[in-house]
Design a protein around this motif. Sequence first.
Motif, mmCIF file in Angstrom:
data_model
loop_
_atom_site.group_PDB
_atom_site.id
_atom_site.type_symbol
_atom_site.label_atom_id
_atom_site.label_comp_id
_atom_site.label_asym_id
_atom_site.label_seq_id
_atom_site.Cartn_x
_atom_site.Cartn_y
_atom_site.Cartn_z
ATOM 1 N N VAL A 84 0.841 -1.204 0.000
ATOM 2 C CA VAL A 84 0.000 0.000 0.000
ATOM 3 C C VAL A 84 0.877 1.256 0.000
ATOM 4 C CG1 VAL A 84 -1.683 1.322 1.352
ATOM 5 C CG2 VAL A 84 -1.997 -1.145 1.034
ATOM 6 N N SER A 85 1.973 1.233 0.785
ATOM 7 C CA SER A 85 2.897 2.378 0.787
ATOM 8 C C SER A 85 3.487 2.603 -0.599
ATOM 9 C CB SER A 85 4.034 2.155 1.781
ATOM 10 O OG SER A 85 3.526 1.790 3.041
ATOM 11 N N ALA A 86 3.926 1.517 -1.248
ATOM 12 C CA ALA A 86 4.529 1.647 -2.578
ATOM 13 C C ALA A 86 3.507 2.210 -3.567
ATOM 14 C CB ALA A 86 5.061 0.299 -3.057
ATOM 15 N N LEU A 87 2.256 1.681 -3.510
ATOM 16 C CA LEU A 87 1.219 2.172 -4.427
ATOM 17 C C LEU A 87 0.956 3.651 -4.186
ATOM 18 C CD1 LEU A 87 -1.329 -0.806 -4.404
ATOM 19 C CD2 LEU A 87 0.127 -0.076 -6.303
ATOM 20 N N LEU A 88 0.869 4.038 -2.905
ATOM 21 C CA LEU A 88 0.606 5.434 -2.549
ATOM 22 C C LEU A 88 1.722 6.349 -3.050
ATOM 23 C CD1 LEU A 88 -1.580 6.916 -0.760
ATOM 24 C CD2 LEU A 88 0.238 7.031 0.977
ATOM 25 N N VAL A 89 2.975 5.976 -2.762
ATOM 26 C CA VAL A 89 4.113 6.808 -3.176
ATOM 27 C C VAL A 89 4.212 6.841 -4.709
ATOM 28 C CG1 VAL A 89 6.636 7.022 -3.052
ATOM 29 C CG2 VAL A 89 5.338 6.407 -1.012
ATOM 30 N N GLY A 90 3.884 5.704 -5.352
ATOM 31 C CA GLY A 90 3.895 5.653 -6.813
ATOM 32 C C GLY A 90 2.843 6.573 -7.424
ATOM 33 N N PHE A 91 1.590 6.502 -6.879
ATOM 34 C CA PHE A 91 0.527 7.398 -7.349
ATOM 35 C C PHE A 91 0.925 8.856 -7.142
ATOM 36 C CE2 PHE A 91 -2.825 3.934 -6.925
ATOM 37 C CZ PHE A 91 -3.192 3.968 -8.253
ATOM 38 N N LEU A 92 1.497 9.147 -5.953
ATOM 39 C CA LEU A 92 1.915 10.521 -5.650
ATOM 40 C C LEU A 92 2.976 10.999 -6.641
ATOM 41 C CD1 LEU A 92 2.189 10.934 -1.759
ATOM 42 C CD2 LEU A 92 0.724 12.210 -3.366
ATOM 43 N N SER A 93 3.901 10.112 -7.025
ATOM 44 C CA SER A 93 4.939 10.491 -7.989
ATOM 45 C C SER A 93 4.314 10.895 -9.317
ATOM 46 C CB SER A 93 5.908 9.332 -8.215
ATOM 47 O OG SER A 93 6.482 8.919 -6.999
ATOM 48 N N VAL A 94 3.339 10.085 -9.780
ATOM 49 C CA VAL A 94 2.662 10.407 -11.045
ATOM 50 C C VAL A 94 1.887 11.718 -10.899
ATOM 51 C CG1 VAL A 94 0.886 9.654 -12.675
ATOM 52 C CG2 VAL A 94 2.536 7.987 -11.769
ATOM 53 N N LEU A 95 1.177 11.870 -9.776
ATOM 54 C CA LEU A 95 0.393 13.082 -9.530
ATOM 55 C C LEU A 95 1.291 14.323 -9.492
ATOM 56 C CD1 LEU A 95 -2.490 14.129 -8.813
ATOM 57 C CD2 LEU A 95 -1.816 13.930 -6.398
ATOM 58 N N PHE A 96 2.415 14.221 -8.778
ATOM 59 C CA PHE A 96 3.358 15.357 -8.701
ATOM 60 C C PHE A 96 3.889 15.719 -10.096
ATOM 61 C CE2 PHE A 96 5.086 16.561 -4.325
ATOM 62 C CZ PHE A 96 3.938 16.192 -3.652
ATOM 63 N N THR A 97 4.151 14.694 -10.929
ATOM 64 C CA THR A 97 4.652 14.969 -12.279
ATOM 65 C C THR A 97 3.602 15.721 -13.088
ATOM 66 O OG1 THR A 97 5.861 12.885 -12.101
ATOM 67 C CG2 THR A 97 5.787 13.922 -14.265
#
Length: 231
Positions: free
Chosen positions: A13-26
């Motif tokens: 869940v942490s990896a998915l969250l940080v991954g989604f956040l990375s895409v969102l930040f981009t």
Amino acid sequence: AMDGYRGFLGLLVSALLVGFLSVLFTLIWVLHYREGLGWDGTALEFNWHPVLVVTGFVFIQGIAIIVYRLPWTWKCSKLLMKSIHAGLHAVAAILAIISLVAVFDFHNAKNIPNMYSLHSWVGLTVIILYILQLLLGVFVFLLPWAPLSLRALVMPIHVYSGLLIFGTVIATVLMGVTEKLFFALSGSKYSTFPPEGVFTNTLGLLIVVFGALIFWIVTRPQWQRPKEPNS
Ligand code: ASC
């Protein structure tokens, strides 16, 4: 076993969250701080480059690396899981290739030289290696022809090169972010801690954390898919 399972879920869940956040930040970077998205030879076309790289080459590749570790898939056939693993990597490869086309197209339209930076040297190399890794994986592990002895010989190399490529992609993204910030905030603006600089540095950190989580998940022996006899 239950404890190990909960530990796995927490990290997933942490990896998915940080991954989604990375895409969102981009997306926020190119849509809010930069010019937006388009396919017209201008900066709008260049902006597809970071969006497609972070979505495909970082996030989707990271998920593809850990698909065998999802415990609820352990009852699915190995062939199905291999197809999902290869399919996600293929999607990532296609997005990475489109992201390259966006940069070259933008450079050529604006008469900006190609392939002079370290980011571009390492980046092009890692895309080529990724495609070779994908083709090798399909021919050795997915298609039925290769004998078990060849599979066993190539497997450690496949795992090693896959993780090396993933790590190199993340390093290349960090170089690309830095390069873009030096262009976009030229003069001495980057050094004055502008919101775009701080926001985009944070994006870089998120991507490093995503890589760290994927690397941890994939290197835990206790979370490996149980090996079935004769495969
Ligand atoms: C495969 C497969 C595995 C590995 C193994 C190589 O194709 O399903 O589990 O290769 O046979 O060690």
